[in-house]
Scaffold this motif. Structure first.
Motif, PDB file in Angstrom:
ATOM      1  N   GLN A 128     116.157 -22.216 -43.786  1.00  0.00           N
ATOM      2  CA  GLN A 128     116.216 -23.468 -43.042  1.00  0.00           C
ATOM      3  C   GLN A 128     116.369 -23.151 -41.561  1.00  0.00           C
ATOM      4  O   GLN A 128     117.181 -22.299 -41.181  1.00  0.00           O
ATOM      5  CB  GLN A 128     117.376 -24.342 -43.527  1.00  0.00           C
ATOM      6  CG  GLN A 128     117.244 -24.791 -44.972  1.00  0.00           C
ATOM      7  CD  GLN A 128     118.383 -25.686 -45.413  1.00  0.00           C
ATOM      8  OE1 GLN A 128     119.047 -26.304 -44.592  1.00  0.00           O
ATOM      9  NE2 GLN A 128     118.606 -25.761 -46.717  1.00  0.00           N
ATOM     10  N   HIS A 148     112.154 -26.455 -43.450  1.00  0.00           N
ATOM     11  CA  HIS A 148     112.726 -25.944 -44.694  1.00  0.00           C
ATOM     12  C   HIS A 148     111.651 -25.198 -45.456  1.00  0.00           C
ATOM     13  O   HIS A 148     110.592 -25.757 -45.749  1.00  0.00           O
ATOM     14  CB  HIS A 148     113.289 -27.084 -45.550  1.00  0.00           C
ATOM     15  CG  HIS A 148     113.755 -26.621 -46.894  1.00  0.00           C
ATOM     16  ND1 HIS A 148     113.377 -27.230 -48.078  1.00  0.00           N
ATOM     17  CD2 HIS A 148     114.571 -25.587 -47.255  1.00  0.00           C
ATOM     18  CE1 HIS A 148     113.941 -26.606 -49.096  1.00  0.00           C
ATOM     19  NE2 HIS A 148     114.662 -25.607 -48.626  1.00  0.00           N
ATOM     20  N   ALA A 200     113.126 -29.416 -37.367  1.00  0.00           N
ATOM     21  CA  ALA A 200     113.744 -28.894 -38.586  1.00  0.00           C
ATOM     22  C   ALA A 200     112.644 -28.414 -39.523  1.00  0.00           C
ATOM     23  O   ALA A 200     111.611 -29.076 -39.677  1.00  0.00           O
ATOM     24  CB  ALA A 200     114.605 -29.954 -39.264  1.00  0.00           C
ATOM     25  N   ARG A 209     116.600 -25.142 -37.698  1.00  0.00           N
ATOM     26  CA  ARG A 209     116.687 -26.391 -36.948  1.00  0.00           C
ATOM     27  C   ARG A 209     117.007 -26.088 -35.497  1.00  0.00           C
ATOM     28  O   ARG A 209     117.648 -25.069 -35.176  1.00  0.00           O
ATOM     29  CB  ARG A 209     117.743 -27.328 -37.546  1.00  0.00           C
ATOM     30  CG  ARG A 209     119.151 -26.778 -37.562  1.00  0.00           C
ATOM     31  CD  ARG A 209     120.128 -27.768 -38.169  1.00  0.00           C
ATOM     32  NE  ARG A 209     121.472 -27.221 -38.255  1.00  0.00           N
ATOM     33  CZ  ARG A 209     122.373 -27.274 -37.270  1.00  0.00           C
ATOM     34  NH1 ARG A 209     122.052 -27.853 -36.116  1.00  0.00           N
ATOM     35  NH2 ARG A 209     123.578 -26.769 -37.425  1.00  0.00           N
ATOM     36  N   SER A 210     116.558 -26.952 -34.621  1.00  0.00           N
ATOM     37  CA  SER A 210     116.768 -26.755 -33.195  1.00  0.00           C
ATOM     38  C   SER A 210     118.181 -27.160 -32.796  1.00  0.00           C
ATOM     39  O   SER A 210     118.798 -28.033 -33.422  1.00  0.00           O
ATOM     40  CB  SER A 210     115.750 -27.563 -32.395  1.00  0.00           C
ATOM     41  OG  SER A 210     115.852 -28.941 -32.716  1.00  0.00           O
TER      42      SER A 210
END
Length: 663
Positions: A182, A41, A39, A184-185
């Protein structure tokens, strides 16, 4: 008999292939680290909650500067509209290297930023294209979510294309406003970024070969490589982008260090050098890698880096008499800024691009190398004073990550750092007791070293002058007491007089400096402290009567230097007359640090760290060596103490790189 031979052959084969086994396990561990959920940000333009700015810069291209911006208020979270953002250019890109081959959910918080909504296209990789129309005000802020695939290298590329927007009174080509990203996987197997693993294997493999070449008789290179592999796995799992952003640069630094190691190895085998040359060279190269690597991290920022690069350009153009504003109580205002470090590094400009970034890199690499060579000077002082190679190695290792100097590195005070390193040559010559012999070559060396030290930085000039005065005073006191004189008073007087005369005549007597000093006497409040006050405060400080010295509690570091003074007295047997001069000189380094630190009423005035920290390293080297000789328990304590010193310094360095100037 045959079975015994077979078992011996098998063990030998297993031992010879341990490197391949460790390398395979390392690659497997790195691949597993990629399976940890990822993740990221990015607070575009700055995080108003954390009050940090420009953490997003290494991931962005084709973006304008962070907004809101004010030249008078750096607290961007207090400026309207109350949040941070960046304008994109018509073609912009968000690049996150080394994420691995897989799918990722990307979330963008964007707004049109113009009078009416305008369409834009967001291209993901080379195949998928998403088209969006940004809404019109007042509901002009929206979060967009989409699925993205990384490319064949394992890098995630988000291309942002939009129509050109030219508002009245703004000459920039604008796209739209981006406020937050943002990433994220997605759950599932993630293939590693193989070029990242190959780069890590190259870095660790070359580091191991360089260490094994310089340290052929110890097992440290193998343990060092294993530690690097474990650290890389930890970073890939939990701080992936901090490593993947840095891998190409780290590979270049490792290659440079490998070349330096090979040069030292070749020099050792062509010239009759002592056996401890290669281990000390390994420490110097490691110190150089730690300093340069930290400064070259993409997220590292420096307030004075371009200031020094511009000064370097001025010197290259022939302007060597210039001043700089120094925020200090011990002088302050516009003060002479000697160009000694710039002149020394000037020939290296032929090796790097003639640009502002090239000059910044030259100043960073040059000062990193100069400060790393201080390790060799500390070790030389220990060896000359009669200590063994183990004590000298401990003392030098304590300077691998000197916490006070790391602050100067993170600020970008390259002239200060380089000046301190060059001034340490004269300090080391005195500490090694070379001022006593009646040799013209020795006197010429002392004269050259002191002259260079007086022309590298005005703060270093003041510090070195106080150090020389303290050395002369101690020598005179010993002569009056009819005890062993650590320095030849006549020789030291002659060297100091000639060096100071040359520095004053060749540099400090320039008309621009005389006018500045005269202006201080007339308007001390506006342009800096008057010279007579500086001299009076320094004189009172030397005898402990200055206001700063009386109001400040005793310096723990200075107390440590005094302890070192007593420790050397304990280890110097009376019958070893030949070493008494060098031991007195080594004690002088610590004692002068205490004297100079009492006069330090400002951060930039007296560079007392120049004497204090190396003196403490010498004290620590003696103490750790004494512990090492006290059996298994002593070795354990010494090893843990050395590890604590290095880990503390490394954490300070990482914190400086991560946090300094991110506002």
């Amino acid at each position: 008999m045959r079975n015994t031979l077979l078992r011996a052959t098998a063990m030998k084969s297993l031992f010879s292939s341990w490197r391949l086994t460790v390398a395979s396990l390392a690659v497997l561990l790195w691949a597993l680290a990629y399976q940890v959920p990822f993740a990221l940000h990015l607070a575009i333009g700055g995080d108003t909650t954390l009050q940090r700015r420009d953490d997003d810069a290494p991931f962005l291209s084709g973006f304008h500067g962070s907004e809101p911006y004010s030249s008078t208020n750096w607290r961007f979270w207090e400026l309207p509209p109350g949040y941070a953002y960046r304008w994109t250019k018509p073609e912009a890109r968000i690049s996150v290297p080394g994420l691995g081959q897989g799918a990722f959910v990307v979330s963008l918080l964007a707004q049109s930023g113009r009078g009416s909504g305008a369409p834009t296209q967001w291209t993901i990789g080379d195949s998928l294209v998403y088209g969006f129309a940004l809404p019109e005000p007042p509901a002009d802020l929206r979060r967009y979510h989409f699925l993205a695939e990384s490319d064949a290298r394992g890098d995630l590329q988000v291309l942002l294309n939009s129509r050109i927007y030219r508002p009245p009174g703004d000459v920039r080509e604008l796209g739209f406003v981006l406020r937050d990203v943002q990433i994220r996987s997605v759950q599932g197997w993630v293939l590693p970024a193989w070029w990242q693993l190959a780069s890590l294997a190259f870095i660790i493999g070359l580091s191991y070969r360089t260490a094994a070449m310089l340290l052929p008789r110890i097992r440290a290179p193998g343990l060092f490589a294993i530690g690097m592999a474990l650290a890389a796995a930890y970073l890939l799992a939990f701080y992936r982008t901090a490593l993947t952003l840095f891998t190409p640069t780290l590979a270049g630094v490792t290659l440079v260090c490998g070349v330096l190691g090979l040069a030292c190895w070749a020099l050792r085998h062509r010239v009759a050098l002592p056996a401890h040359f290669l281990p000390l060279a390994a420490l110097v190269i490691l110190a150089f890698a730690l300093r340069l690597g930290g400064m070259l991290h993409p997220q590292a920022m420096f307030s004075d880096a371009r200031f020094n690069a511009n000064n370097f350009l001025q010197v290259g153009l022939g302007e060597i008499f210039f001043t700089a504003g120094l925020p200090s109580d011990a002088g302050g205002g516009q003060a002479p800024y000697p160009p000694g470090v710039y002149v020394l590094l000037l020939p290296l400009q032929l090796l790097l691009p003639n640009s502002i970034d090239g000059r910044v890199l030259l100043m960073q690499s040059g000062t990193a190398l100069l400060d790393s060579l201080v390790l060799a000077l500390i070790a030389a002082t220990m060896l000359r004073a009669g200590f063994g190679i183990r004590a000298a190695t401990f003392a030098a290792a304590c300077y691998l990550l000197p916490t006070p100097l790391l602050e100067s590195f993170s600020i970008g005070e390259y002239a200060n750092i380089g000046g301190q390193a060059l001034a340490m040559i004269f300090v080391t010559l005195l500490a090694c007791g070379v001022a006593a012999p009646h040799s013209r070559a020795v006197l010429r060396s002392l004269l050259l070293a002191l002259t260079i030290g007086l022309l590298v930085h005005s703060g270093v000039t003041l510090s070195l002058g106080l150090f020389t005065a303290a050395a002369w005073g101690i020598a005179a006191f010993c002569a009056l007491r009819r005890r062993g004189v650590p320095f030849g008073i006549v020789q030291l007087t002659l060297v100091a007089a000639l060096a100071l005369s040359f520095a004053l005549a060749a540099y400090y007597s320039a008309p621009i400096f005389l006018e500045t000093i005269a202006a201080r006497g007339e308007r001390p409040v506006a342009v800096g402290t008057a010279p007579q006050r500086v001299l009076a405060d320094s004189a009172l400080g030397l005898i402990g009567l200055s206001k700063a010295a009386l109001a400040r509690p005793p310096d723990p570091a200075a107390a440590g230097a005094c302890k070192h003074r007593r420790a050397n007295t304990a280890v110097a047997p009376a019958q070893r007359r030949k070493r008494s001069t060098t031991l007195h000189a080594a004690r002088l380094v610590a004692w002068a640090a205490v004297l100079v630190s009492t006069t330090n009423s400002g951060r930039q005035g007296v560079r007392w760290i120049l004497f204090l920290y190396p003196a403490l390293c010498i004290a620590a080297g003696y103490a750790l060596d004494a512990l090492w000789r006290r059996g298994v328990l002593g070795r354990s304590v010494a090893g843990l103490a050395m590890a604590a010193i290095l880990v503390h310094g490394l954490m300070i360095w990482i914190t400086q790189i991560r946090d300094y100037f991110h506002i």
